[in-house]
Design an enzyme around this catalytic site. Structure first.
Site, short mmCIF file in Angstrom:
data_model
loop_
_atom_site.label_atom_id
_atom_site.label_comp_id
_atom_site.label_asym_id
_atom_site.label_seq_id
_atom_site.Cartn_x
_atom_site.Cartn_y
_atom_site.Cartn_z
N ARG A 235 -10.61 3.28 2.00
CA ARG A 235 -11.11 3.47 0.64
C ARG A 235 -11.59 4.91 0.51
NH1 ARG A 235 -8.67 -0.33 -0.62
NH2 ARG A 235 -9.40 -2.31 -1.46
N GLU A 264 -9.91 7.49 -7.86
CA GLU A 264 -8.52 7.11 -8.17
C GLU A 264 -8.44 6.19 -9.38
OE1 GLU A 264 -7.83 5.26 -4.17
OE2 GLU A 264 -7.12 3.56 -5.34
N HIS A 282 -2.14 5.57 -3.22
CA HIS A 282 -2.59 4.22 -2.83
C HIS A 282 -1.41 3.25 -2.74
CE1 HIS A 282 -6.25 1.30 -2.92
NE2 HIS A 282 -5.29 0.84 -2.14
C1 8YV Z 1 -4.10 -2.92 -3.20
C2 8YV Z 1 -5.62 -2.60 -1.15
O1 8YV Z 1 -3.45 -1.79 -3.68
O2 8YV Z 1 -5.48 -4.73 -0.16
C3 8YV Z 1 -6.19 -3.78 -0.47
O3 8YV Z 1 -7.40 -3.76 -0.18
O4 8YV Z 1 -6.21 -1.59 -1.23
C4 8YV Z 1 -4.26 -2.66 -1.73
O5 8YV Z 1 -3.42 -3.46 -0.97
C5 8YV Z 1 -5.29 -3.06 -4.06
O6 8YV Z 1 -6.14 -4.03 -3.60
C6 8YV Z 1 -4.88 -3.39 -5.50
O7 8YV Z 1 -5.95 -3.87 -6.25
#
Ligand code: 8YV
Length: 323
Positions: A235, A264, A282
């Site tokens: 993150r 982001e 991402h």
């Molecule tokens: C997704 C992610 O893009 O799984 C996660 O925690 O960061 C990603 O796989 C994201 O959650 C989309 O909302």
């Protein structure tokens, strides 16, 4: 039987939207002209929320307090830092996420990003596309090579271990740091600074949220040193972005490969100017096969509630105790 009411905080994949429309009466926050009015209008009937980090909506204690009949929050993504799981636990609300189905995909992306960053692959491709190979000659030899690197992994959960397995196959020595030591055959360091001192390549794969905010700070970057490469697939909030930009601008570390950012989808324009940073939007889990599996898991968890069955993947903070 009447379908229970569900609040969707943002657009979801068609396979989620179609199946939830069959199991629930869905109220779409992102389609409302006045979001506050929508929430006020349905607050008393909402039993389920479908959300995800990409929606930008925080499912926090304040929102939960407005939804007295809320029983389940289904999160699209393994990371659920946009949902306050402690507040949910206090109210007996179950939070679910999408573990396992994306583990290998995110680990694959991480190794790709590592190679791109160390060997400057996007920059050298750009050299070819700009016609500079034929005009000016070979792309420069890269300062970095994976061959003489030692890897430090911050976070050793399912994805951290999948990344470590790949690094082992690449013949790289591996160290790690977690709050509690894990049963893995890698060298353990109790703090991020000690890990950064011991290695030259740091991969961040911790959960997001308050507990890991700025866990990579100026001190960790200084400990990583001028050969240092930072890869963040976790993150944006895990890294002090201002400190990272300064380290990259002053070359006090060698390079960074990032998939996630503090603001982001907006990215700090100073990062865009750096040629020692590789920047992905991402995309860690972003393939159709993997996103389909994640989407189906979101549906399976929420549909389990509609059918009064146990959720498939509740998060550890909110174990299922019955509906
Ligand atoms: C997704 C992610 O893009 O799984 C996660 O925690 O960061 C990603 O796989 C994201 O959650 C989309 O909302």
């Amino acid at each position: 039987m009447a379908r229970p009411a569900l609040l969707m905080t943002g657009p979801m994949m068609p396979l989620i939207e179609e199946q939830l429309d069959r199991a629930f009466e869905v109220h779409r926050l992102h389609q409302a002209k006045d979001r506050e009015a929508l929430i006020a209008g349905v607050a008393g009937i909402i039993e389920a929320v479908c959300t995800g980090g990409h929606t930008g909506v925080k499912v926090d204690g304040a929102l939960m307090a407005r939804l007295p009949r809320l029983r389940i929050v289904g999160n699209f993504g393994v990371g659920y830092d946009s949902v306050d799981a402690a507040a949910a636990a206090a109210r007996g609300i179950v939070v679910t996420n999408t573990p396992d189905v994306l583990t290998e995909e995110v680990a694959d992306t991480t190794l790709g990003l590592l190679l791109m960053t160390v060997r400057e692959l996007p920059q050298s491709e750009q050299w070819l596309r700009a016609g500079r190979w034929a005009k000016e000659g070979d792309y420069r030899l890269t300062a970095g090579s994976l061959r003489d690197r030692s890897i430090g992994i911050l976070g050793m959960g399912r994805i951290g271990q999948a990344i470590a397995r790949r690094c082992e196959a690449f013949g790289l020595p591996i160290s790690y740091c977690t709050r509690r030591q894990v049963d893995v055959p890698y060298t353990y360091y109790p703090s991020p600074v000690e890990l950064a001192k011991a290695v030259d390549t740091l991969i961040v794969i911790t959960p997001g949220g308050g507990g890991t905010r700025n866990i990579i700070d100026a001190a960790v970057l200084a400990a990583l040193g001028p050969r240092g490469v930072l890869i963040n697939i976790a993150r944006g909030t895990c890294v002090d972005e201002a400190a990272l930009i300064e380290a990259l601008e002053k070359c006090t570390i060698l390079a960074a490969g990032l998939d996630v950012y503090c603001g982001e989808p907006d990215v700090d324009p100073r990062l865009l100017k750096l040629d020692n940073a590789v920047l992905l939007p991402h995309v860690g889990s972003a393939s159709i096969p993997t996103r389909n599996k994640m989407g189906q898991l979101v549906v399976d968890n929420l549909a389990a509630y509609a059918a009064r069955k146990p959720p498939v993947t509740p998060v550890p903070e909110t174990p299922f105790k019955g509906w």
